[in-house]
Structures are given as structure tokens and as C-alpha cells.
Design a protein around this motif. Structure first.
Motif, PDB file in Angstrom:
ATOM      1  N   UNK A  13     -29.186   0.012 -20.724  1.00  0.00           N
ATOM      2  CA  UNK A  13     -30.543   0.351 -20.293  1.00  0.00           C
ATOM      3  C   UNK A  13     -31.345   0.837 -21.492  1.00  0.00           C
ATOM      4  N   UNK A  14     -32.610   0.435 -21.548  1.00  0.00           N
ATOM      5  CA  UNK A  14     -33.529   0.913 -22.588  1.00  0.00           C
ATOM      6  C   UNK A  14     -34.768   1.510 -21.938  1.00  0.00           C
ATOM      7  N   UNK A  15     -35.490   2.301 -22.711  1.00  0.00           N
ATOM      8  CA  UNK A  15     -36.744   2.876 -22.236  1.00  0.00           C
ATOM      9  C   UNK A  15     -37.707   1.745 -21.862  1.00  0.00           C
ATOM     10  N   UNK A  16     -38.338   1.865 -20.688  1.00  0.00           N
ATOM     11  CA  UNK A  16     -39.289   0.858 -20.237  1.00  0.00           C
ATOM     12  C   UNK A  16     -38.694  -0.171 -19.292  1.00  0.00           C
ATOM     13  N   UNK A  17     -37.361  -0.222 -19.169  1.00  0.00           N
ATOM     14  CA  UNK A  17     -36.722  -1.166 -18.243  1.00  0.00           C
ATOM     15  C   UNK A  17     -37.016  -0.781 -16.800  1.00  0.00           C
ATOM     16  N   UNK A  18     -37.103  -1.785 -15.939  1.00  0.00           N
ATOM     17  CA  UNK A  18     -37.169  -1.539 -14.502  1.00  0.00           C
ATOM     18  C   UNK A  18     -35.742  -1.554 -13.981  1.00  0.00           C
ATOM     19  N   UNK A  19     -35.371  -0.481 -13.268  1.00  0.00           N
ATOM     20  CA  UNK A  19     -33.991  -0.348 -12.794  1.00  0.00           C
ATOM     21  C   UNK A  19     -33.972  -0.044 -11.307  1.00  0.00           C
ATOM     22  N   UNK A  20     -32.822  -0.307 -10.686  1.00  0.00           N
ATOM     23  CA  UNK A  20     -32.597   0.031  -9.295  1.00  0.00           C
ATOM     24  C   UNK A  20     -31.431   1.007  -9.248  1.00  0.00           C
ATOM     25  N   UNK A  21     -31.557   2.069  -8.438  1.00  0.00           N
ATOM     26  CA  UNK A  21     -30.503   3.062  -8.297  1.00  0.00           C
ATOM     27  C   UNK A  21     -29.471   2.511  -7.318  1.00  0.00           C
ATOM     28  N   UNK A  22     -28.191   2.501  -7.726  1.00  0.00           N
ATOM     29  CA  UNK A  22     -27.149   1.914  -6.890  1.00  0.00           C
ATOM     30  C   UNK A  22     -26.219   2.961  -6.288  1.00  0.00           C
ATOM     31  N   UNK A  23     -26.394   4.242  -6.659  1.00  0.00           N
ATOM     32  CA  UNK A  23     -25.536   5.292  -6.105  1.00  0.00           C
ATOM     33  C   UNK A  23     -26.295   6.610  -6.116  1.00  0.00           C
ATOM     34  N   UNK A  24     -25.961   7.474  -5.178  1.00  0.00           N
ATOM     35  CA  UNK A  24     -26.577   8.791  -5.120  1.00  0.00           C
ATOM     36  C   UNK A  24     -27.586   8.906  -3.998  1.00  0.00           C
ATOM     37  N   UNK A  25     -28.287  10.023  -3.975  1.00  0.00           N
ATOM     38  CA  UNK A  25     -29.245  10.297  -2.907  1.00  0.00           C
ATOM     39  C   UNK A  25     -30.406   9.311  -2.893  1.00  0.00           C
ATOM     40  N   UNK A  26     -30.788   8.784  -4.037  1.00  0.00           N
ATOM     41  CA  UNK A  26     -31.933   7.880  -4.141  1.00  0.00           C
ATOM     42  C   UNK A  26     -31.498   6.416  -4.188  1.00  0.00           C
ATOM     43  N   UNK A  27     -30.327   6.093  -3.630  1.00  0.00           N
ATOM     44  CA  UNK A  27     -29.812   4.729  -3.650  1.00  0.00           C
ATOM     45  C   UNK A  27     -30.824   3.766  -3.032  1.00  0.00           C
ATOM     46  N   UNK A  28     -31.043   2.627  -3.722  1.00  0.00           N
ATOM     47  CA  UNK A  28     -31.950   1.608  -3.225  1.00  0.00           C
ATOM     48  C   UNK A  28     -33.354   1.708  -3.799  1.00  0.00           C
ATOM     49  N   UNK A  29     -33.701   2.850  -4.395  1.00  0.00           N
ATOM     50  CA  UNK A  29     -35.046   3.009  -4.966  1.00  0.00           C
ATOM     51  C   UNK A  29     -35.107   2.361  -6.339  1.00  0.00           C
ATOM     52  N   UNK A  30     -36.324   1.959  -6.719  1.00  0.00           N
ATOM     53  CA  UNK A  30     -36.543   1.344  -8.020  1.00  0.00           C
ATOM     54  C   UNK A  30     -37.531   2.175  -8.825  1.00  0.00           C
ATOM     55  N   UNK A  31     -37.426   2.090 -10.143  1.00  0.00           N
ATOM     56  CA  UNK A  31     -38.339   2.819 -11.004  1.00  0.00           C
ATOM     57  C   UNK A  31     -38.217   2.360 -12.442  1.00  0.00           C
ATOM     58  N   UNK A  32     -39.112   2.868 -13.284  1.00  0.00           N
ATOM     59  CA  UNK A  32     -39.127   2.548 -14.708  1.00  0.00           C
ATOM     60  C   UNK A  32     -38.418   3.645 -15.484  1.00  0.00           C
ATOM     61  N   UNK A  33     -37.634   3.273 -16.486  1.00  0.00           N
ATOM     62  CA  UNK A  33     -36.911   4.247 -17.308  1.00  0.00           C
ATOM     63  C   UNK A  33     -37.910   4.939 -18.232  1.00  0.00           C
ATOM     64  N   UNK A  34     -37.975   6.275 -18.145  1.00  0.00           N
ATOM     65  CA  UNK A  34     -38.879   7.060 -18.983  1.00  0.00           C
ATOM     66  C   UNK A  34     -38.204   7.501 -20.271  1.00  0.00           C
ATOM     67  N   UNK A  35     -36.898   7.789 -20.203  1.00  0.00           N
ATOM     68  CA  UNK A  35     -36.160   8.252 -21.383  1.00  0.00           C
ATOM     69  C   UNK A  35     -34.683   7.952 -21.198  1.00  0.00           C
ATOM     70  N   UNK A  36     -33.998   7.747 -22.320  1.00  0.00           N
ATOM     71  CA  UNK A  36     -32.555   7.511 -22.321  1.00  0.00           C
ATOM     72  C   UNK A  36     -31.919   8.559 -23.218  1.00  0.00           C
ATOM     73  N   UNK A  37     -30.839   9.174 -22.745  1.00  0.00           N
ATOM     74  CA  UNK A  37     -30.109  10.183 -23.507  1.00  0.00           C
ATOM     75  C   UNK A  37     -28.703   9.650 -23.778  1.00  0.00           C
ATOM     76  N   UNK A  38     -28.503   8.883 -24.878  1.00  0.00           N
ATOM     77  CA  UNK A  38     -27.224   8.217 -25.108  1.00  0.00           C
ATOM     78  C   UNK A  38     -26.065   9.188 -25.298  1.00  0.00           C
ATOM     79  N   UNK A  39     -26.304  10.341 -25.882  1.00  0.00           N
ATOM     80  CA  UNK A  39     -25.212  11.280 -26.125  1.00  0.00           C
ATOM     81  C   UNK A  39     -24.654  11.850 -24.823  1.00  0.00           C
TER      82      UNK A  39
END
Length: 117
Positions: A13-39
Motif C-alpha cells: 500500500x502507498x499513500x493515495x491508494x484507494x483501499x477496502x477494509x477486509x477485517x475489523x469493525x469497519x470491514x467493507x468500507x473503502x477509503x483513501x490512504x492518508x499516511x503509511x507507517x512502514x516501521x
């Protein structure tokens, strides 16, 4: 074998990608990546995992108060959305040969479409 300090894992995943949440409370929702914390292997997605943050009064915000803001979720809980089909897809990497050199690009495993510009 443990990773060395300066060698970080490549993420799908990179900043700006459109992603879909596949697990957790927000499963099924979509959104844009604002920040990535690789560490920490976490991502901040717009409108996902909203939590209430209590702000102290400051000169800019003399009232203070409760503010809803996004919190980071683990990177394994999101999948990149394929630009052609609009469905979540796994990501692969391949090298594209260009003028005198090559570069690595990400592509969709389902459609084969290149995701990086």
C-alpha cells in the motif's frame, strides 16, 4: 533472521491508494490512504477507525473539546482496489524495462493492470 535496522519491509500500500477494509469493525468500507507507517506496518485511511480525541484548550482552539479523528489500522487489514474492476485485489511487483533502464511497478494480480503511474 531479524531485519536490520535500515531494511524495511516492502508494503503493498502507498499513500493515495484507494483501499477496502477486509477485517475489523469497519470491514467493507473503502477509503483513501492518508499516511503509511512502514516501521509499525500500519496505515491511516480516510474515514476509517474513527476515534474521539480530547483536545486541550489552546490559543488556536480556546474551547478545546472532543474531536473525531482517524486512527491507524494494521496494513494486513486492507486490500488495494483494482482500478479496472473496482474490486479488492492482491498486489504483485514486476520490473518494467524503459529507456536504458528499468523500474519496479505494482500490478493487480486479478487483472494484470499496473497500479503505479
Amino acid at each position: 533472521m531479524p531485519r536490520t535496522k535500515n531494511k524495511q519491509k516492502k508494503l503493498h500500500v502507498k499513500k493515495g491508494d484507494n483501499v477496502k477494509v477486509i477485517a475489523g469493525n469497519d470491514r467493507g468500507k473503502e477509503g483513501r490512504v492518508l499516511a503509511v507507517f512502514p516501521e509499525k506496518e500500519r496505515v491511516l485511511v480516510e474515514g476509517i477507525n474513527m476515534r474521539v480525541h480530547h483536545d486541550k484548550p489552546t490559543q488556536d482552539n480556546p474551547q478545546g473539546g472532543r474531536i473525531e479523528r482517524e486512527m491507524a489500522i494494521h496494513i494486513s487489514n486492507v486490500m488495494v482496489i483494482d482500478p479496472t474492476t473496482g474490486e479488492p485485489t492482491r498486489i504483485g511487483r514486476k520490473r518494467i524495462e524503459e529507456d536504458g533502464g528499468g523500474r519496479w511497478v505494482r500490478y493487480s494480480k486479478d487483472s494484470g493492470e499496473i497500479i503505479d503511474n
